[in-house]
Design a protein around this motif. Structure first.
Motif, PDB file in Angstrom:
ATOM      1  N   PHE A  35       0.856  -1.182   0.000  1.00 38.67           N
ATOM      2  CA  PHE A  35       0.000   0.000   0.000  1.00 38.67           C
ATOM      3  C   PHE A  35       0.893   1.233   0.000  1.00 38.67           C
ATOM      4  CE2 PHE A  35      -2.863  -3.234   1.447  1.00 38.67           C
ATOM      5  CZ  PHE A  35      -4.116  -2.848   0.978  1.00 38.67           C
ATOM      6  N   ILE A  39      -2.663   9.472  -0.107  1.00 41.45           N
ATOM      7  CA  ILE A  39      -3.963   9.793   0.483  1.00 41.45           C
ATOM      8  C   ILE A  39      -4.955  10.020  -0.657  1.00 41.45           C
ATOM      9  CG2 ILE A  39      -5.264  11.420   1.899  1.00 41.45           C
ATOM     10  CD1 ILE A  39      -2.668  12.139   3.324  1.00 41.45           C
ATOM     11  N   TRP A  41      -9.172  10.039  -0.339  1.00 42.52           N
ATOM     12  CA  TRP A  41     -10.358   9.704   0.445  1.00 42.52           C
ATOM     13  C   TRP A  41     -11.401   8.990  -0.399  1.00 42.52           C
ATOM     14  CZ3 TRP A  41     -15.590  10.783   0.566  1.00 42.52           C
ATOM     15  CH2 TRP A  41     -16.256  10.520   1.767  1.00 42.52           C
ATOM     16  N   PRO A  44      -9.361   5.065  -1.869  1.00 39.31           N
ATOM     17  CA  PRO A  44      -8.208   4.755  -1.014  1.00 39.31           C
ATOM     18  C   PRO A  44      -7.362   3.579  -1.488  1.00 39.31           C
ATOM     19  CG  PRO A  44     -10.265   4.059   0.021  1.00 39.31           C
ATOM     20  CD  PRO A  44     -10.646   4.857  -1.175  1.00 39.31           C
ATOM     21  N   ASP A  45      -7.946   2.637  -2.244  1.00 40.74           N
ATOM     22  CA  ASP A  45      -7.199   1.450  -2.669  1.00 40.74           C
ATOM     23  C   ASP A  45      -6.850   1.469  -4.152  1.00 40.74           C
ATOM     24  OD1 ASP A  45      -7.390   0.491  -0.086  1.00 40.74           O
ATOM     25  OD2 ASP A  45      -9.206  -0.665  -0.484  1.00 40.74           O
ATOM     26  N   ARG A 251      -2.852  -4.248   7.617  1.00 37.45           N
ATOM     27  CA  ARG A 251      -2.614  -3.172   6.659  1.00 37.45           C
ATOM     28  C   ARG A 251      -1.821  -2.060   7.337  1.00 37.45           C
ATOM     29  NH1 ARG A 251      -7.149  -0.627   2.688  1.00 37.45           N
ATOM     30  NH2 ARG A 251      -6.055   1.259   2.027  1.00 37.45           N
ATOM     31  N   ALA A 253      -0.462   1.581   8.581  1.00 36.45           N
ATOM     32  CA  ALA A 253      -1.208   2.751   9.030  1.00 36.45           C
ATOM     33  C   ALA A 253      -1.428   3.722   7.875  1.00 36.45           C
ATOM     34  CB  ALA A 253      -0.452   3.446  10.162  1.00 36.45           C
ATOM     35  N   GLU A 254      -2.521   4.466   7.948  1.00 36.01           N
ATOM     36  CA  GLU A 254      -2.813   5.447   6.907  1.00 36.01           C
ATOM     37  C   GLU A 254      -1.734   6.528   6.884  1.00 36.01           C
ATOM     38  OE1 GLU A 254      -5.180   5.225   4.691  1.00 36.01           O
ATOM     39  OE2 GLU A 254      -5.942   3.366   5.564  1.00 36.01           O
ATOM     40  N   GLN A 342      -7.738  16.729   7.308  1.00 37.25           N
ATOM     41  CA  GLN A 342      -6.562  15.855   7.215  1.00 37.25           C
ATOM     42  C   GLN A 342      -5.348  16.510   7.864  1.00 37.25           C
ATOM     43  OE1 GLN A 342      -6.119  12.768   6.022  1.00 37.25           O
ATOM     44  NE2 GLN A 342      -7.597  12.340   4.409  1.00 37.25           N
ATOM     45  N   ARG A 545       3.912   7.030   8.621  1.00 40.04           N
ATOM     46  CA  ARG A 545       3.963   7.062   7.158  1.00 40.04           C
ATOM     47  C   ARG A 545       3.637   8.462   6.653  1.00 40.04           C
ATOM     48  NH1 ARG A 545       2.538   2.684   3.675  1.00 40.04           N
ATOM     49  NH2 ARG A 545       0.584   3.721   3.221  1.00 40.04           N
ATOM     50  N   ALA A 547       2.742  10.884   3.812  1.00 37.50           N
ATOM     51  CA  ALA A 547       2.142  10.797   2.484  1.00 37.50           C
ATOM     52  C   ALA A 547       3.023  11.505   1.473  1.00 37.50           C
ATOM     53  CB  ALA A 547       0.746  11.403   2.498  1.00 37.50           C
ATOM     54  N   TRP A 550      -1.100  13.239  -2.389  1.00 35.57           N
ATOM     55  CA  TRP A 550      -2.438  13.427  -1.828  1.00 35.57           C
ATOM     56  C   TRP A 550      -3.349  13.785  -2.993  1.00 35.57           C
ATOM     57  CZ3 TRP A 550      -3.415  17.379   2.725  1.00 35.57           C
ATOM     58  CH2 TRP A 550      -4.745  17.280   3.147  1.00 35.57           C
TER      59      TRP A 550
END
Length: 590
Positions: A35, A39, A41, A44-45, A251, A253-254, A342, A545, A547, A550
């Motif tokens: 992953f 970012i 929203w 996300p995947d 998974r 962390a964001e 965010q 992590r 980003a 974004w």
């Protein structure tokens, strides 16, 4: 155990193996995939690794082997002996479950660059940094190889009587294990990977040999073989020493934004655009009417009198449909709400915003031509606070949070230093951006002057016919595979690449260890695919992590269209009311 019962046990094991792989494929664990630190929203995947290459093909071979065994069991005269591939298939699957994540591929064929032939890698793990080879050779088979080799060197050598003493003096130790290992090392050293990715290391799994058996080895050349393999730089692993498979990983962390945010041209426009600041529609009808003109048809006469036409919305054009869709997304997740929340969640109270000089030079040419008065003022206020409050007249005025004092600095004029890559993602994405920029040709020098108005159209010069390629093979020549296990893609001049300023913004943000804010989702996804991110790369991120990218939803300059529609529709409605009053007055007078 009889031959029939032994074969039946093999069939049961193959079916169990197939079921386990099927369950894995039905929902590949998130902890086994890569992953990226992105970012988004809404999606996300979108950029994550989707699966494991070759695993479906591996399952097909398990099913095929199982079908053969089942057919033999159903035969009226099953064979007394049948050598199945169960040991090899089970060994690969067991090694797969014990390999470091992200898990990239199974049964991958690696070409040997500059040399004939290829090698087969059973498991590609650690995002491509590790190649795993499973070997099911037995000690008895090694003994046969030693005897054959000894007899070839010295026809007088009695392998039966001197097996305890090993090979004849001066003979170089060689066998199938060492030969296979050298081929793997050669392929790994020649593997062409993107800059920043190391050459794959080799892990050799021996499923039927022990390193230190209780009764010792029958020939000293067996432990000598292990020593040679380790001297070659190979990590040797014995299945007899295996513990349980690795526990499932969660998974990561964001990712959270950095304090430094590099803005793409598309986001600068979105920050200034009318839909970001104007009050939102209250319902679906208002949404549909925001950018569409009201039309009035001709009056019609019937036996019952003259009927006034009913106003109706004009059909959507491509432009109005896009504006409507963008506004609908703004209603779902407002841009300022996304940025504010965010950043605040990451503990950032005073974010620093940047853009490249190229983007700074391109912005006026767009806003001055197609932007409304408020949009043009906001574009100036982003870079010059003396113009006035950026939020004046916005629905976010007084509610912008950490964005209240938003101001953008040109990277080349500020103190945003460049750094070496921190992780594999940084190195691969930067390398792909640089290759795409080089393939796209030189950039147009940025200008801060408004784009001139339309000029008299001229006939474009007649294009010269390009020579046609003879066949598909010729067209594809020189374009390497996009697969991260193989050489990187060569971009021909005809490739549809992201715009140069988008690529240069991505590169600037990666090199500055900032977060690149963009709404060009398609460009980001193309770069991720070419960098091998969607197939899995090494995950070397540790701790929080940050980003790198974004992605937010796009929003076009819309003020002129909204005002035009409002004025037109006001006139239409006023005309309808006047028509109705005149009709009523005429009736009263009669």
């Amino acid at each position: 155990m009889t031959e029939g019962s032994a074969l039946a046990a093999v069939g049961t094991q193959l079916r169990t193996l197939a079921t386990e792989i099927q369950q894995y494929l039905a929902s590949v664990p998130e902890g086994d995939r890569y992953f990226p630190p992105i970012i988004d929203w809404h999606h996300p995947d979108e950029y994550a690794q989707t699966g494991v290459q070759g695993l479906s093909k591996f399952l097909h071979h398990v099913h095929k082997e199982s079908a053969i065994v089942d057919a033999l069991l159903e035969s009226p005269s099953p064979p007394l002996e049948y050598s199945t591939n169960l040991v090899s298939l089970q060994g690969v699957w067991d090694a797969f479950k014990r390999s470091p994540r992200p898990l990239v591929g199974v049964w991958q064929t690696m070409e040997r660059q500059g040399a004939p032939g290829s090698v087969k890698v059973d498991v590609v793990a650690a995002g491509g940094d590790e190649w795993v080879k499973v070997n099911t050779i037995k000690e008895s088979r090694l003994m046969v190889e030693f005897r054959e080799h000894d007899s070839y060197i010295n026809s007088d050598y009695d392998s039966d009587s001197d097996a305890e003493n090993g090979s004849s003096p001066g003979a170089e130790l060689t066998n199938s294990l060492i030969t296979q290992a050298r081929l793997l090392i050669d392929a790994a050293q020649q593997c062409q990977r993107l800059p920043g990715l190391q050459q794959p290391r080799i892990r050799y799994v021996l499923t039927r040999l022990e390193e230190n058996p209780e009764d010792g080895h029958r020939d000293p050349r067996i432990p000598q073989t292990f020593a040679v393999l380790r001297d070659l730089g190979i990590e040797l692993e014995f299945a007899a020493q295996w513990g349980p498979p690795l526990p499932p990983l969660t998974r990561p962390a964001e990712a959270v934004p950095a304090i430094d945010i590099v803005l793409d041209l598309s986001v600068l426009i979105a920050l200034c655009c009318d839909s970001t600041h104007c009050p939102l529609p209250q319902n679906e009808d208002e949404l549909e009417a925001r950018f569409r003109l009201l039309l009035v048809g001709d009056q019609t006469s019937t036996a019952n009198g003259t009927h006034k036409p009913t106003p109706h919305l004009a059909p959507h054009s491509n432009a109005t449909r896009d504006l409507r869709d963008q506004l609908q997304l703004e209603m779902t997740r407002p841009l300022i709400h996304d940025l504010r929340d965010q950043l605040s969640a990451a503990g950032i109270t005073t974010p620093r915003f940047w853009c490249t000089r190229e983007v700074y030079g391109r912005l006026p040419g767009l806003v001055e031509v197609i932007g409304g008065a408020a949009e043009r003022r906001r574009a100036k206020a982003l870079f010059d606070p003396a113009v006035g409050d950026f939020w004046r007249g916005s629905r976010w005025e007084g509610d912008a949070g950490c964005l209240t004092s938003i101001s953008v600095t040109i990277i080349e004029d500020g103190e945003l230093a460049t750094h070496e890559p921190e992780m594999a993602f940084d190195a691969t994405v930067a390398a792909v951006c640089e290759r795409m920029i080089a393939a796209g040709g030189p950039s147009t020098p940025p200008s801060r002057e408004p784009t001139p108005g339309p000029t008299k159209p001229t006939r474009p010069p007649k294009k010269k016919a390009e020579p046609k390629t003879k066949n598909k093979k010729d067209r594809d020549r020189g374009q390497a595979s996009k697969n991260p296990l193989r050489p990187g893609t060569v971009f021909p001049a005809s490739s549809r690449l992201p715009s140069g300023h988008t690529l240069r913004t991505l590169l600037a943000g990666i090199q500055a260890r900032a977060t690149v804010l963009t709404n060009n989702r398609g460009a980001v996804l193309k770069v991720m695919r070419e960098a091998g991110v969607t197939d899995g790369i090494p995950d070397t991120d540790a701790g929080t992590r940050r980003a790198r990218i974004w992605v937010v939803n796009s929003s076009s300059l819309a003020e002129w269209r909204r005002i035009e529609v409002e004025e037109n529709n006001r006139r239409v409605l006023a005309g309808e009311e006047g028509f109705e009053l005149r009709r009523q007055g005429h009736g009263n007078q009669s």
